[in-house]
Design an enzyme around this catalytic site. Structure first.
Site, PDB file in Angstrom:
ATOM      1  N   HIS A  67      40.708  41.730  43.395  1.00 31.47           N
ATOM      2  CA  HIS A  67      39.265  41.663  43.107  1.00 31.47           C
ATOM      3  C   HIS A  67      38.921  42.527  41.896  1.00 31.47           C
ATOM      4  CE1 HIS A  67      34.968  41.652  45.032  1.00 31.47           C
ATOM      5  NE2 HIS A  67      34.921  41.599  43.710  1.00 31.47           N
ATOM      6  N   HIS A  69      36.785  42.501  38.062  1.00 27.16           N
ATOM      7  CA  HIS A  69      35.897  41.813  37.123  1.00 27.16           C
ATOM      8  C   HIS A  69      36.276  42.214  35.707  1.00 27.16           C
ATOM      9  CE1 HIS A  69      33.084  40.355  40.221  1.00 27.16           C
ATOM     10  NE2 HIS A  69      33.369  41.500  40.844  1.00 27.16           N
ATOM     11  N   ARG A  71      35.193  41.081  31.787  1.00 25.83           N
ATOM     12  CA  ARG A  71      33.947  40.446  31.323  1.00 25.83           C
ATOM     13  C   ARG A  71      34.169  39.468  30.193  1.00 25.83           C
ATOM     14  NH1 ARG A  71      31.352  41.424  35.973  1.00 25.83           N
ATOM     15  NH2 ARG A  71      30.742  43.611  36.233  1.00 25.83           N
ATOM     16  N   ASN A 101      32.943  35.351  37.748  1.00 31.45           N
ATOM     17  CA  ASN A 101      31.528  35.482  37.324  1.00 31.45           C
ATOM     18  C   ASN A 101      31.381  35.993  35.892  1.00 31.45           C
ATOM     19  OD1 ASN A 101      32.304  38.126  37.941  1.00 31.45           O
ATOM     20  ND2 ASN A 101      30.314  38.710  38.777  1.00 31.45           N
ATOM     21  N   HIS A 185      31.920  36.609  49.178  1.00 28.85           N
ATOM     22  CA  HIS A 185      31.093  37.810  48.971  1.00 28.85           C
ATOM     23  C   HIS A 185      30.098  37.832  50.140  1.00 28.85           C
ATOM     24  CE1 HIS A 185      28.425  40.463  46.340  1.00 28.85           C
ATOM     25  NE2 HIS A 185      27.636  40.123  47.338  1.00 28.85           N
ATOM     26  N   HIS A 236      35.008  42.999  49.839  1.00 30.91           N
ATOM     27  CA  HIS A 236      34.309  44.300  49.930  1.00 30.91           C
ATOM     28  C   HIS A 236      33.459  44.500  51.190  1.00 30.91           C
ATOM     29  CE1 HIS A 236      31.108  41.834  48.287  1.00 30.91           C
ATOM     30  NE2 HIS A 236      31.491  41.942  47.022  1.00 30.91           N
ATOM     31  N   ASN A 284      27.100  46.591  44.824  1.00 31.13           N
ATOM     32  CA  ASN A 284      26.918  45.596  45.891  1.00 31.13           C
ATOM     33  C   ASN A 284      28.244  45.373  46.607  1.00 31.13           C
ATOM     34  OD1 ASN A 284      24.345  45.284  44.972  1.00 31.13           O
ATOM     35  ND2 ASN A 284      24.731  43.327  43.921  1.00 31.13           N
ATOM     36  N   ASP A 311      37.255  45.847  43.308  1.00 34.10           N
ATOM     37  CA  ASP A 311      35.948  45.356  42.846  1.00 34.10           C
ATOM     38  C   ASP A 311      35.562  46.083  41.549  1.00 34.10           C
ATOM     39  OD1 ASP A 311      33.588  43.999  42.596  1.00 34.10           O
ATOM     40  OD2 ASP A 311      32.584  44.940  44.284  1.00 34.10           O
ATOM     41  N   HIS A 315      30.315  47.829  33.457  1.00 35.18           N
ATOM     42  CA  HIS A 315      29.002  47.491  32.890  1.00 35.18           C
ATOM     43  C   HIS A 315      28.725  48.386  31.697  1.00 35.18           C
ATOM     44  CE1 HIS A 315      27.672  44.614  35.880  1.00 35.18           C
ATOM     45  NE2 HIS A 315      28.094  45.421  36.843  1.00 35.18           N
TER      46      HIS A 315
HETATM   47  C1  NCD Z   1      29.941  42.826  40.792  1.00 32.83           C
HETATM   48  C2  NCD Z   1      29.880  42.613  39.286  1.00 32.83           C
HETATM   49  O1  NCD Z   1      29.318  43.451  38.597  1.00 32.83           O
HETATM   50  O2  NCD Z   1      30.400  41.604  38.816  1.00 32.83           O
HETATM   51  N1  NCD Z   1      29.086  43.920  41.151  1.00 32.83           N
HETATM   52  C3  NCD Z   1      29.145  44.670  42.265  1.00 32.83           C
HETATM   53  O3  NCD Z   1      28.232  45.468  42.488  1.00 32.83           O
HETATM   54  N2  NCD Z   1      30.132  44.599  43.112  1.00 32.83           N
HETATM   55  C4  NCD Z   1      29.590  41.557  41.473  1.00 32.83           C
HETATM   56  C5  NCD Z   1      29.550  41.677  42.945  1.00 32.83           C
HETATM   57  O4  NCD Z   1      30.605  41.688  43.599  1.00 32.83           O
HETATM   58  O5  NCD Z   1      28.437  41.760  43.467  1.00 32.83           O
END
Ligand code: NCD
Length: 451
Positions: A67, A69, A71, A101, A185, A236, A284, A311, A315
């Protein structure tokens, strides 16, 4: 490198091997031999033997994160495949699954192919996560068969939970013959919309009660039962109530697996006070109470939770600096996962073999062979994919030293224990902490480049 690492604890869960005091002979990215004591001859020896009663350095198969992310495409200012995979290597992860995503989302065979192609040159193996529904909207399933054929390792709308149990049940059924997991999710969007009194998107809403999680888990389990076959993976999980539901479902024979993140295992709300900006704590699902955290740790220990998954959610600074209600949710995790589990989750001492298990074969089993994940195993004579880490080494989380393209963690400045010294992927040295693992010039051989 060409050397003997002396005094190492070797843990290889699939081989049921856990032996301290080992000598590991490494040559040009291969593990040539592992013995109790090796006559070194002319080979340089790097002596890692701990003092009496001390904790040894550990060699194990590379960690797997199901898991992550990244970008790319769409928000390369926050993370690229390159920066994210370097962060993975620094955290000991040799295989990661990138969530869908991105902008645009990975929701068609062409986009799966493109994402997979972009990741070919990465420092670690990046598997492509594909959306479950087109545009992550929860309305129409992606062409699961064609996306799997194009290289999708798993299906997930992570970040969103907009589908009906009926659509989910169809997806679970279709995924069976593909051998790919359907990952959920578990935050029910209806509950989130109601408590936050919003009509539109709920991803940034800050009120996220446990009920949103339990309702989504309930729907996922019903969908699985309705499909009458297949597997569902819950991402998560954050609450004691959620862990309890999964425990009961597993006891009842349901083919459900689950993950917990280092931050939910390590940072409960009373501990994680007031970072600046406050949005750094926003994630989240949210960090909950110590009782929830303890239930997650217990669940991880006894196997109700199958794997630690980061996760990792990078950002940009400006997205986190917004007022709390509007700040982007998520925190980076790849480089901190091991140390957060050890230091804040208390997973040191007799926990270590379980932790290694949940970072290697746990995620491997969740994904399944058909996904393209490689068996996490130390193989003598073959190009090595492994990690060497010191569970005790203390370090400070300093922004300048993070490899990720973003620094959004509430742990900047924290002192943590547990440090990755070296990561090898297919024999290539993709991470090396030269300060903590200096090796003599005579050991330095030709390093294969990757990434
Ligand atoms: C995740 C993201 O930023 O892509 N953010 C998070 O708070 N975990 C997306 C997600 O899993 O909600």
């Amino acid at each position: 490198m060409n050397c003997i690492l002396r005094g190492v604890r070797v843990i290889d869960p699939l081989a049921r091997r856990d032996a301290a005091g080992q000598d590991v002979w490494l040559s040009e990215g291969r593990i040539i031999a592992i013995y109790k004591h090796m006559g070194e001859g002319t080979l340089p020896v790097i002596d890692l033997t701990p003092p009496p009663g001390g904790t040894p350095v550990i060699l194990c198969p590379g960690f797997i994160d199901i898991h992550t992310h990244l970008r790319e495409p769409g928000d390369e200012g926050a993370e690229t495949i390159h920066s994210g995979s370097q962060a993975a290597a620094a955290g000991g992860f040799t295989q990661i699954v990138a969530m869908a995503n991105t902008v645009p989302p990975i929701d068609s065979p062409d986009r799966v192919k493109e994402a997979t192609f972009r990741a070919v040159a990465a420092s670690v193996q990046v598997l492509t996560g594909c959306a479950l529904t087109k545009g992550l909207k929860g309305e129409e399933l992606v062409d699961m068969e064609a996306c799997a054929a194009a290289g999708a390792a798993a299906f997930s709308d992570d970040g969103r939970n907009g589908f009906s149990p009926r659509l989910l049940s169809e997806a679970i059924g279709r995924a069976v013959s593909l051998g790919r997991p359907v990952m959920i999710h578990p935050e029910d969007e209806e509950v989130l919309a109601q408590v936050n009194r919003v009509q539109g998107p709920v991803q940034r809403c800050s009120l996220r009660p446990v009920e949103a999680e339990t309702r989504a888990i309930d729907y996922a389990l019903r969908a699985l039962a309705h499909a009458g076959k297949g597997h569902v993976h819950l991402q998560h999980v954050s609450s004691a109530a959620g862990v309890e539901m999964i425990r009961r479902a597993k006891e009842g024979g349901a083919n459900v697996t689950a993950e917990a993140t280092p931050h939910h295992l390590g940072m409960w709300l009373p501990f994680a006070t007031e970072p600046q900006p406050a949005g750094l704590l926003k994630v989240n699902p949210p960090l909950r109470t110590d009782r929830d955290r303890e239930a997650l740790i217990q669940g991880l220990r006894d196997g109700v939770i199958d794997t630690v998954a980061t996760d990792h959610a990078p950002h940009r600074v400006e997205e986190k600096a917004l007022p709390y209600d509007r700040a982007a949710p998520g925190m980076i995790g790849l480089e901190l996962a091991l140390a957060v589990c050890i230091t804040l989750g208390g997973m040191s001492g007799d926990w270590i073999p379980t932790l290694v298990d949940r970072l290697t074969i746990g995620p491997y089993r969740v994904l399944g062979k058909a996904s393209g994940i490689r068996e996490p195993r130390l193989r003598i004579g073959e190009a090595a994919t492994c990690v060497l880490f010191d569970p005790e080494a203390e370090w400070t989380v300093e922004p300048a030293h993070l490899r990720s393209g973003s620094q959004n963690t509430p742990l900047l400045g924290a002192r943590l224990h547990g440090r990755v010294l070296m990561t090898l992927v297919d024999g290539a040295l993709v991470h090396h902490d030269r300060q903590r693992l200096p090796w003599p010039a005579s050991a330095a051989g030709t390093e294969t480049a990757r990434g």
